[in-house]
Design a protein around this motif. Structure first.
Motif, short mmCIF file in Angstrom:
data_model
loop_
_atom_site.label_atom_id
_atom_site.label_comp_id
_atom_site.label_asym_id
_atom_site.label_seq_id
_atom_site.Cartn_x
_atom_site.Cartn_y
_atom_site.Cartn_z
N ASP A 28 0.67 -1.03 -0.66
CA ASP A 28 0.29 0.16 0.30
C ASP A 28 0.49 1.16 0.43
O ASP A 28 0.35 2.20 -0.85
CB ASP A 28 -1.33 0.22 0.95
N THR A 29 1.69 1.82 0.78
CA THR A 29 2.46 2.19 1.04
C THR A 29 3.94 2.27 -0.70
O THR A 29 3.79 3.83 -0.95
CB THR A 29 3.86 2.37 2.09
N GLU A 32 1.39 3.61 -3.02
CA GLU A 32 1.22 5.52 -3.09
C GLU A 32 2.32 6.23 -3.25
O GLU A 32 1.85 7.12 -4.11
CB GLU A 32 0.17 5.32 -1.52
N ALA A 61 4.66 9.12 2.06
CA ALA A 61 3.64 7.79 2.47
C ALA A 61 4.16 6.92 3.79
O ALA A 61 2.70 6.97 4.63
CB ALA A 61 4.05 6.98 1.07
N CYS A 62 5.50 6.94 4.01
CA CYS A 62 5.70 5.87 5.37
C CYS A 62 5.42 6.87 6.18
O CYS A 62 4.15 6.19 7.30
CB CYS A 62 7.16 5.85 5.27
N SER A 65 1.43 6.34 6.65
CA SER A 65 0.92 4.88 6.59
C SER A 65 0.20 5.26 8.83
O SER A 65 1.19 5.69 9.42
CB SER A 65 1.42 4.05 6.64
N ASN A 79 5.31 3.54 9.03
CA ASN A 79 5.11 1.55 8.78
C ASN A 79 6.29 1.12 9.21
O ASN A 79 7.05 0.75 9.26
CB ASN A 79 4.94 1.90 7.49
#
Length: 280
Positions: A28-29, A32, A61-62, A65, A79
């Protein structure tokens, strides 16, 4: 026939996938970050190594999350991929990262809160850089030079735990300082002096670790080199001496020691992060 732009995108995609594998990045990350990169690269010209821009996209992006804690009672922002690992994998220096990240935040129209976090991170980095330059010469005044240390270890049937070396003390002091560091340059400098004061007194009061100290340090007790050396009744404080020699402000340093450093160390003992004699 594929265009040069298609080739560049394919190359960037391949390198990005390799970066994500190195970091064990979740899907997911990764998606994105890639989507964000493609969108911005369509609207802007991204000069330089594409992987560096992708690292910026990944970092953002990290931080967006959220990871649940082990007992599922809460969550952790991010993350758990550290900035250090990300920059090392992308072969990007911290200074380059801050330069590109500022541009990335402008192009992506990032929220003000996230911008403030990056500004704080950059400020902490600059403070740490200045403090570290001051750290080594003061450390070498109090302790022996880690570079001159005999690193040979004795080999036997059973390996024994070796006592801490000067290099260990140097690394531990910086780690301990970083744990309680302020983003204010003056406060951080005085915290450094407090940290060195703490490790000095510990080395002095630990019989088999006095050898770590620099015998030429003027802050040592007068009879330190004598066979019948006796410890002082009270734990010595060298904060004032260090301030006078290295341009510290005595009153501020002593105030920080009493009202910030000592409570911080006490807290580490209570959490059992540190172990030993709380008096020294």
């Amino acid at each position: 026939m594929a265009s040069s732009s298609d080739d560049e995108e394919a190359n960037s995609s391949e390198r990005f996938e390799s970066l994500c594998r190195d970091l064990n990045m979740d899907e997911d990350t990764s998606q994105e970050a890639w989507s964000s990169y493609k969108k911005i690269s369509t609207n802007y010209t991204l000069e330089g190594d594409s992987l560096h821009w992708l690292a910026c996209a990944l970092y953002v992006a990290c931080r967006k999350s959220v990871v649940p804690t082990v007992d599922s009672s809460g969550t952790v922002e991010g993350n758990c991929v550290s900035l250090t690992r990300l920059l090392r994998a992308a072969k990007l220096s911290l200074i380059q990262f801050f330069s590109k990240m500022k541009k990335w935040l402008d192009m992506s129209n990032a929220a003000g809160d996230f911008r403030k976090k990056i500004e704080l991170l950059e400020r902490n980095f600059h403070v740490s850089t200045v403090i570290f330059k001051k750290y080594e010469p003061i450390f070498l005044e109090i302790f022996k030079d880690p570079r001159e240390e005999n690193t040979k270890t004795q080999r036997g049937r059973k390996s024994r735990k070796q006592p801490c070396s000067v290099g260990d003390v140097f690394a531990f002091c910086w780690t301990l300082l970083y744990s309680g560091e302020s983003d204010d340059l003056v406060n951080s400098y005085h915290l450094l002096l407090c940290c060195l004061d703490l490790l000095y007194s510990n080395a002095l009061f630990t019989k088999n670790r006095r050898e770590l100290l620099n015998a030429n340090f003027e802050g040592l007790p007068q009879d330190f080199g004598n066979r019948d050396f006796k410890l002082p009744a009270d734990v010595p404080c060298i904060v004032e001496r260090l301030c006078n020699r290295h341009q510290g402000i005595v009153l501020e340093a002593k105030g920080i020691k009493e009202h910030h450093w000592k409570p911080f160390i006490k807290q580490l003992f209570e959490k059992k992060t540190l172990k030993g004699n709380e008096e020294t």
